[in-house]
Design an enzyme around this catalytic site. Structure first.
Site, PDB file in Angstrom:
ATOM      1  N   ASN A  45      24.574  27.677 -38.124  1.00  0.00           N
ATOM      2  CA  ASN A  45      23.993  26.578 -38.850  1.00  0.00           C
ATOM      3  C   ASN A  45      22.518  26.968 -39.230  1.00  0.00           C
ATOM      4  OD1 ASN A  45      22.545  24.073 -39.404  1.00  0.00           O
ATOM      5  ND2 ASN A  45      22.283  23.418 -37.005  1.00  0.00           N
ATOM      6  N   LYS A  97      20.453  25.235 -41.038  1.00  0.00           N
ATOM      7  CA  LYS A  97      19.320  24.287 -40.987  1.00  0.00           C
ATOM      8  C   LYS A  97      18.652  24.266 -42.506  1.00  0.00           C
ATOM      9  CE  LYS A  97      19.369  24.570 -36.175  1.00  0.00           C
ATOM     10  NZ  LYS A  97      18.460  24.462 -35.029  1.00  0.00           N
ATOM     11  N   HIS A 133      24.319  16.351 -35.175  1.00  0.00           N
ATOM     12  CA  HIS A 133      23.330  17.502 -34.488  1.00  0.00           C
ATOM     13  C   HIS A 133      22.013  16.732 -33.983  1.00  0.00           C
ATOM     14  CE1 HIS A 133      20.617  20.622 -34.450  1.00  0.00           C
ATOM     15  NE2 HIS A 133      21.683  21.587 -34.580  1.00  0.00           N
ATOM     16  N   GLU A 137      19.148  17.369 -34.287  1.00  0.00           N
ATOM     17  CA  GLU A 137      17.937  17.050 -34.877  1.00  0.00           C
ATOM     18  C   GLU A 137      18.072  15.828 -35.746  1.00  0.00           C
ATOM     19  OE1 GLU A 137      17.928  21.076 -36.816  1.00  0.00           O
ATOM     20  OE2 GLU A 137      17.257  21.774 -34.710  1.00  0.00           O
ATOM     21  N   GLU A 185      25.675  20.960 -27.281  1.00  0.00           N
ATOM     22  CA  GLU A 185      24.435  21.718 -27.594  1.00  0.00           C
ATOM     23  C   GLU A 185      23.253  21.211 -26.718  1.00  0.00           C
ATOM     24  OE1 GLU A 185      24.216  23.958 -31.503  1.00  0.00           O
ATOM     25  OE2 GLU A 185      23.966  21.892 -31.823  1.00  0.00           O
ATOM     26  N   GLY A 226      16.797  26.201 -30.231  1.00  0.00           N
ATOM     27  CA  GLY A 226      15.583  26.802 -30.772  1.00  0.00           C
ATOM     28  C   GLY A 226      14.342  27.007 -29.973  1.00  0.00           C
ATOM     29  N   SER A 285      20.406  28.389 -28.558  1.00  0.00           N
ATOM     30  CA  SER A 285      19.718  29.874 -28.488  1.00  0.00           C
ATOM     31  C   SER A 285      20.808  30.783 -28.096  1.00  0.00           C
ATOM     32  CB  SER A 285      18.628  29.615 -27.200  1.00  0.00           C
ATOM     33  OG  SER A 285      17.665  29.032 -27.957  1.00  0.00           O
TER      34      SER A 285
HETATM   35  P1  PGA Z   1      19.522  27.879 -32.146  1.00  0.00           P
HETATM   36  O1  PGA Z   1      20.060  26.309 -32.857  1.00  0.00           O
HETATM   37  O2  PGA Z   1      20.677  28.657 -31.958  1.00  0.00           O
HETATM   38  O3  PGA Z   1      18.471  28.190 -32.825  1.00  0.00           O
HETATM   39  O4  PGA Z   1      18.974  27.281 -30.796  1.00  0.00           O
HETATM   40  C1  PGA Z   1      21.507  25.872 -32.337  1.00  0.00           C
HETATM   41  C2  PGA Z   1      21.679  24.496 -33.555  1.00  0.00           C
HETATM   42  O5  PGA Z   1      20.749  23.868 -33.584  1.00  0.00           O
HETATM   43  O6  PGA Z   1      22.692  24.469 -33.856  1.00  0.00           O
END
Ligand code: PGA
Length: 256
Positions: free
Chosen positions: A14, A16, A101, A103, A173, A179, A218
């Site tokens: 992803n 982003k 997601h 976010e 997740e 993140g 992460s």
């Molecule tokens: P990350 O993000 O690996 O940077 O923690 C995962 C995601 O948001 O899909």
């Protein structure tokens, strides 16, 4: 802890809101070069910003890497300024699309109901939706992890049923792990994945056995092997580490 042979692992990147035409080209060039050296059994997907999908589609035309969008409209077409429909994504050869997601849920107020409508729109447009679900730290600390995760899952089941859900992919997740560098331990992740599968088993045995459930939050080159070794973890959804070809490839190798 034998994995079901029918469940192929998936590693999805992803991106982003990162990248540019040049940066994307370089990243995919490096990744495709690495992938030609090893014959991976895992399915590899990337999710660039929608604006770049056409370029990515052209660059990946002859590769084994699949791709999809990070979001789509719940509407099929019409006066919805700024939105992108499932059929437009399909037109650019997308195979997959992320829905729900964290976010999108937290920063853009997407409710579980809207996420379910998007899941349905994806299926109707011939795309494979990747449904993201997960609890916040406060919810985990309050002992509500499974309530939250089941509620997010059930909202989609209410709209598309078990047959519809079975046509997509689930990504667990935990919001607190996204993140932050604070990944769930393999045991913590496995516990939730196991409970998700048990929840699905109550509805349909085959659905539970075949559902690909990815872990995200992460994941990196160091922790991927241990996470993917867990019996109910079928690969990963990778944010930050998917922007570095070497590390993303290392994660892909960890999945098979
Ligand atoms: P990350 O993000 O690996 O940077 O923690 C995962 C995601 O948001 O899909």
């Amino acid at each position: 802890m034998n994995k079901e042979v029918s469940r192929r692992t998936i590693v999805a990147g992803n991106w982003k809101m990162h990248g540019s035409r040049v940066a994307n080209q370089e990243l995919l060039q490096s990744l495709t070069a690495l992938m030609t050296k090893d014959n991976l059994s895992t399915e590899v997907l990337v999710f660039p910003p929608s604006l770049y999908l056409d370029g990515v589609s052209k660059q990946l035309a002859d590769s084994d890497i699949g791709f999809g969008a990070q979001n789509l409209s719940e509407q099929a077409k019409g006066a919805f300024t700024g939105e992108v429909s499932a059929s437009m994504l399909k037109d650019l050869n997308c195979g997959h699309v992320l829905v729900g997601h964290s976010e999108r849920r937290s920063l853009y107020n997407e409710s579980s109901k809207l996420v379910a409508e998007k899941y349905k729109a994806a299926l109707e447009g011939g795309l494979i939706p990747v449904l993201c679900i997960g609890e916040t730290l406060a919810e985990r600390e309050a002992g509500q992890t499974m309530d939250i995760v089941f509620r997010q899952l059930d909202a989609v089941l209410d709209v598309v049923g078990t047959e519809g859900l079975s046509q997509g992919i689930v990504a667990y997740e935990p919001v607190w792990a996204i993140g932050t560098g604070m990944t769930a331990s393999p045991e913590q992740a496995q516990e939730v994945h196991h409970d998700i599968r048990s929840h699905l088993r109550e509805l349909d045995e085959a659905l539970a056995a075949n559902m690909q459930i990815l872990y995200g939050g992460s994941v990196n080159g160091q922790n991927a092997t241990q996470l993917f070794a867990m019996s109910d973890i079928d690969g990963g959804l990778i944010g930050g580490a998917s922007l570095k070809a070497d590390e993303f490839f290392q994660i892909c190798k960890a999945a098979g």
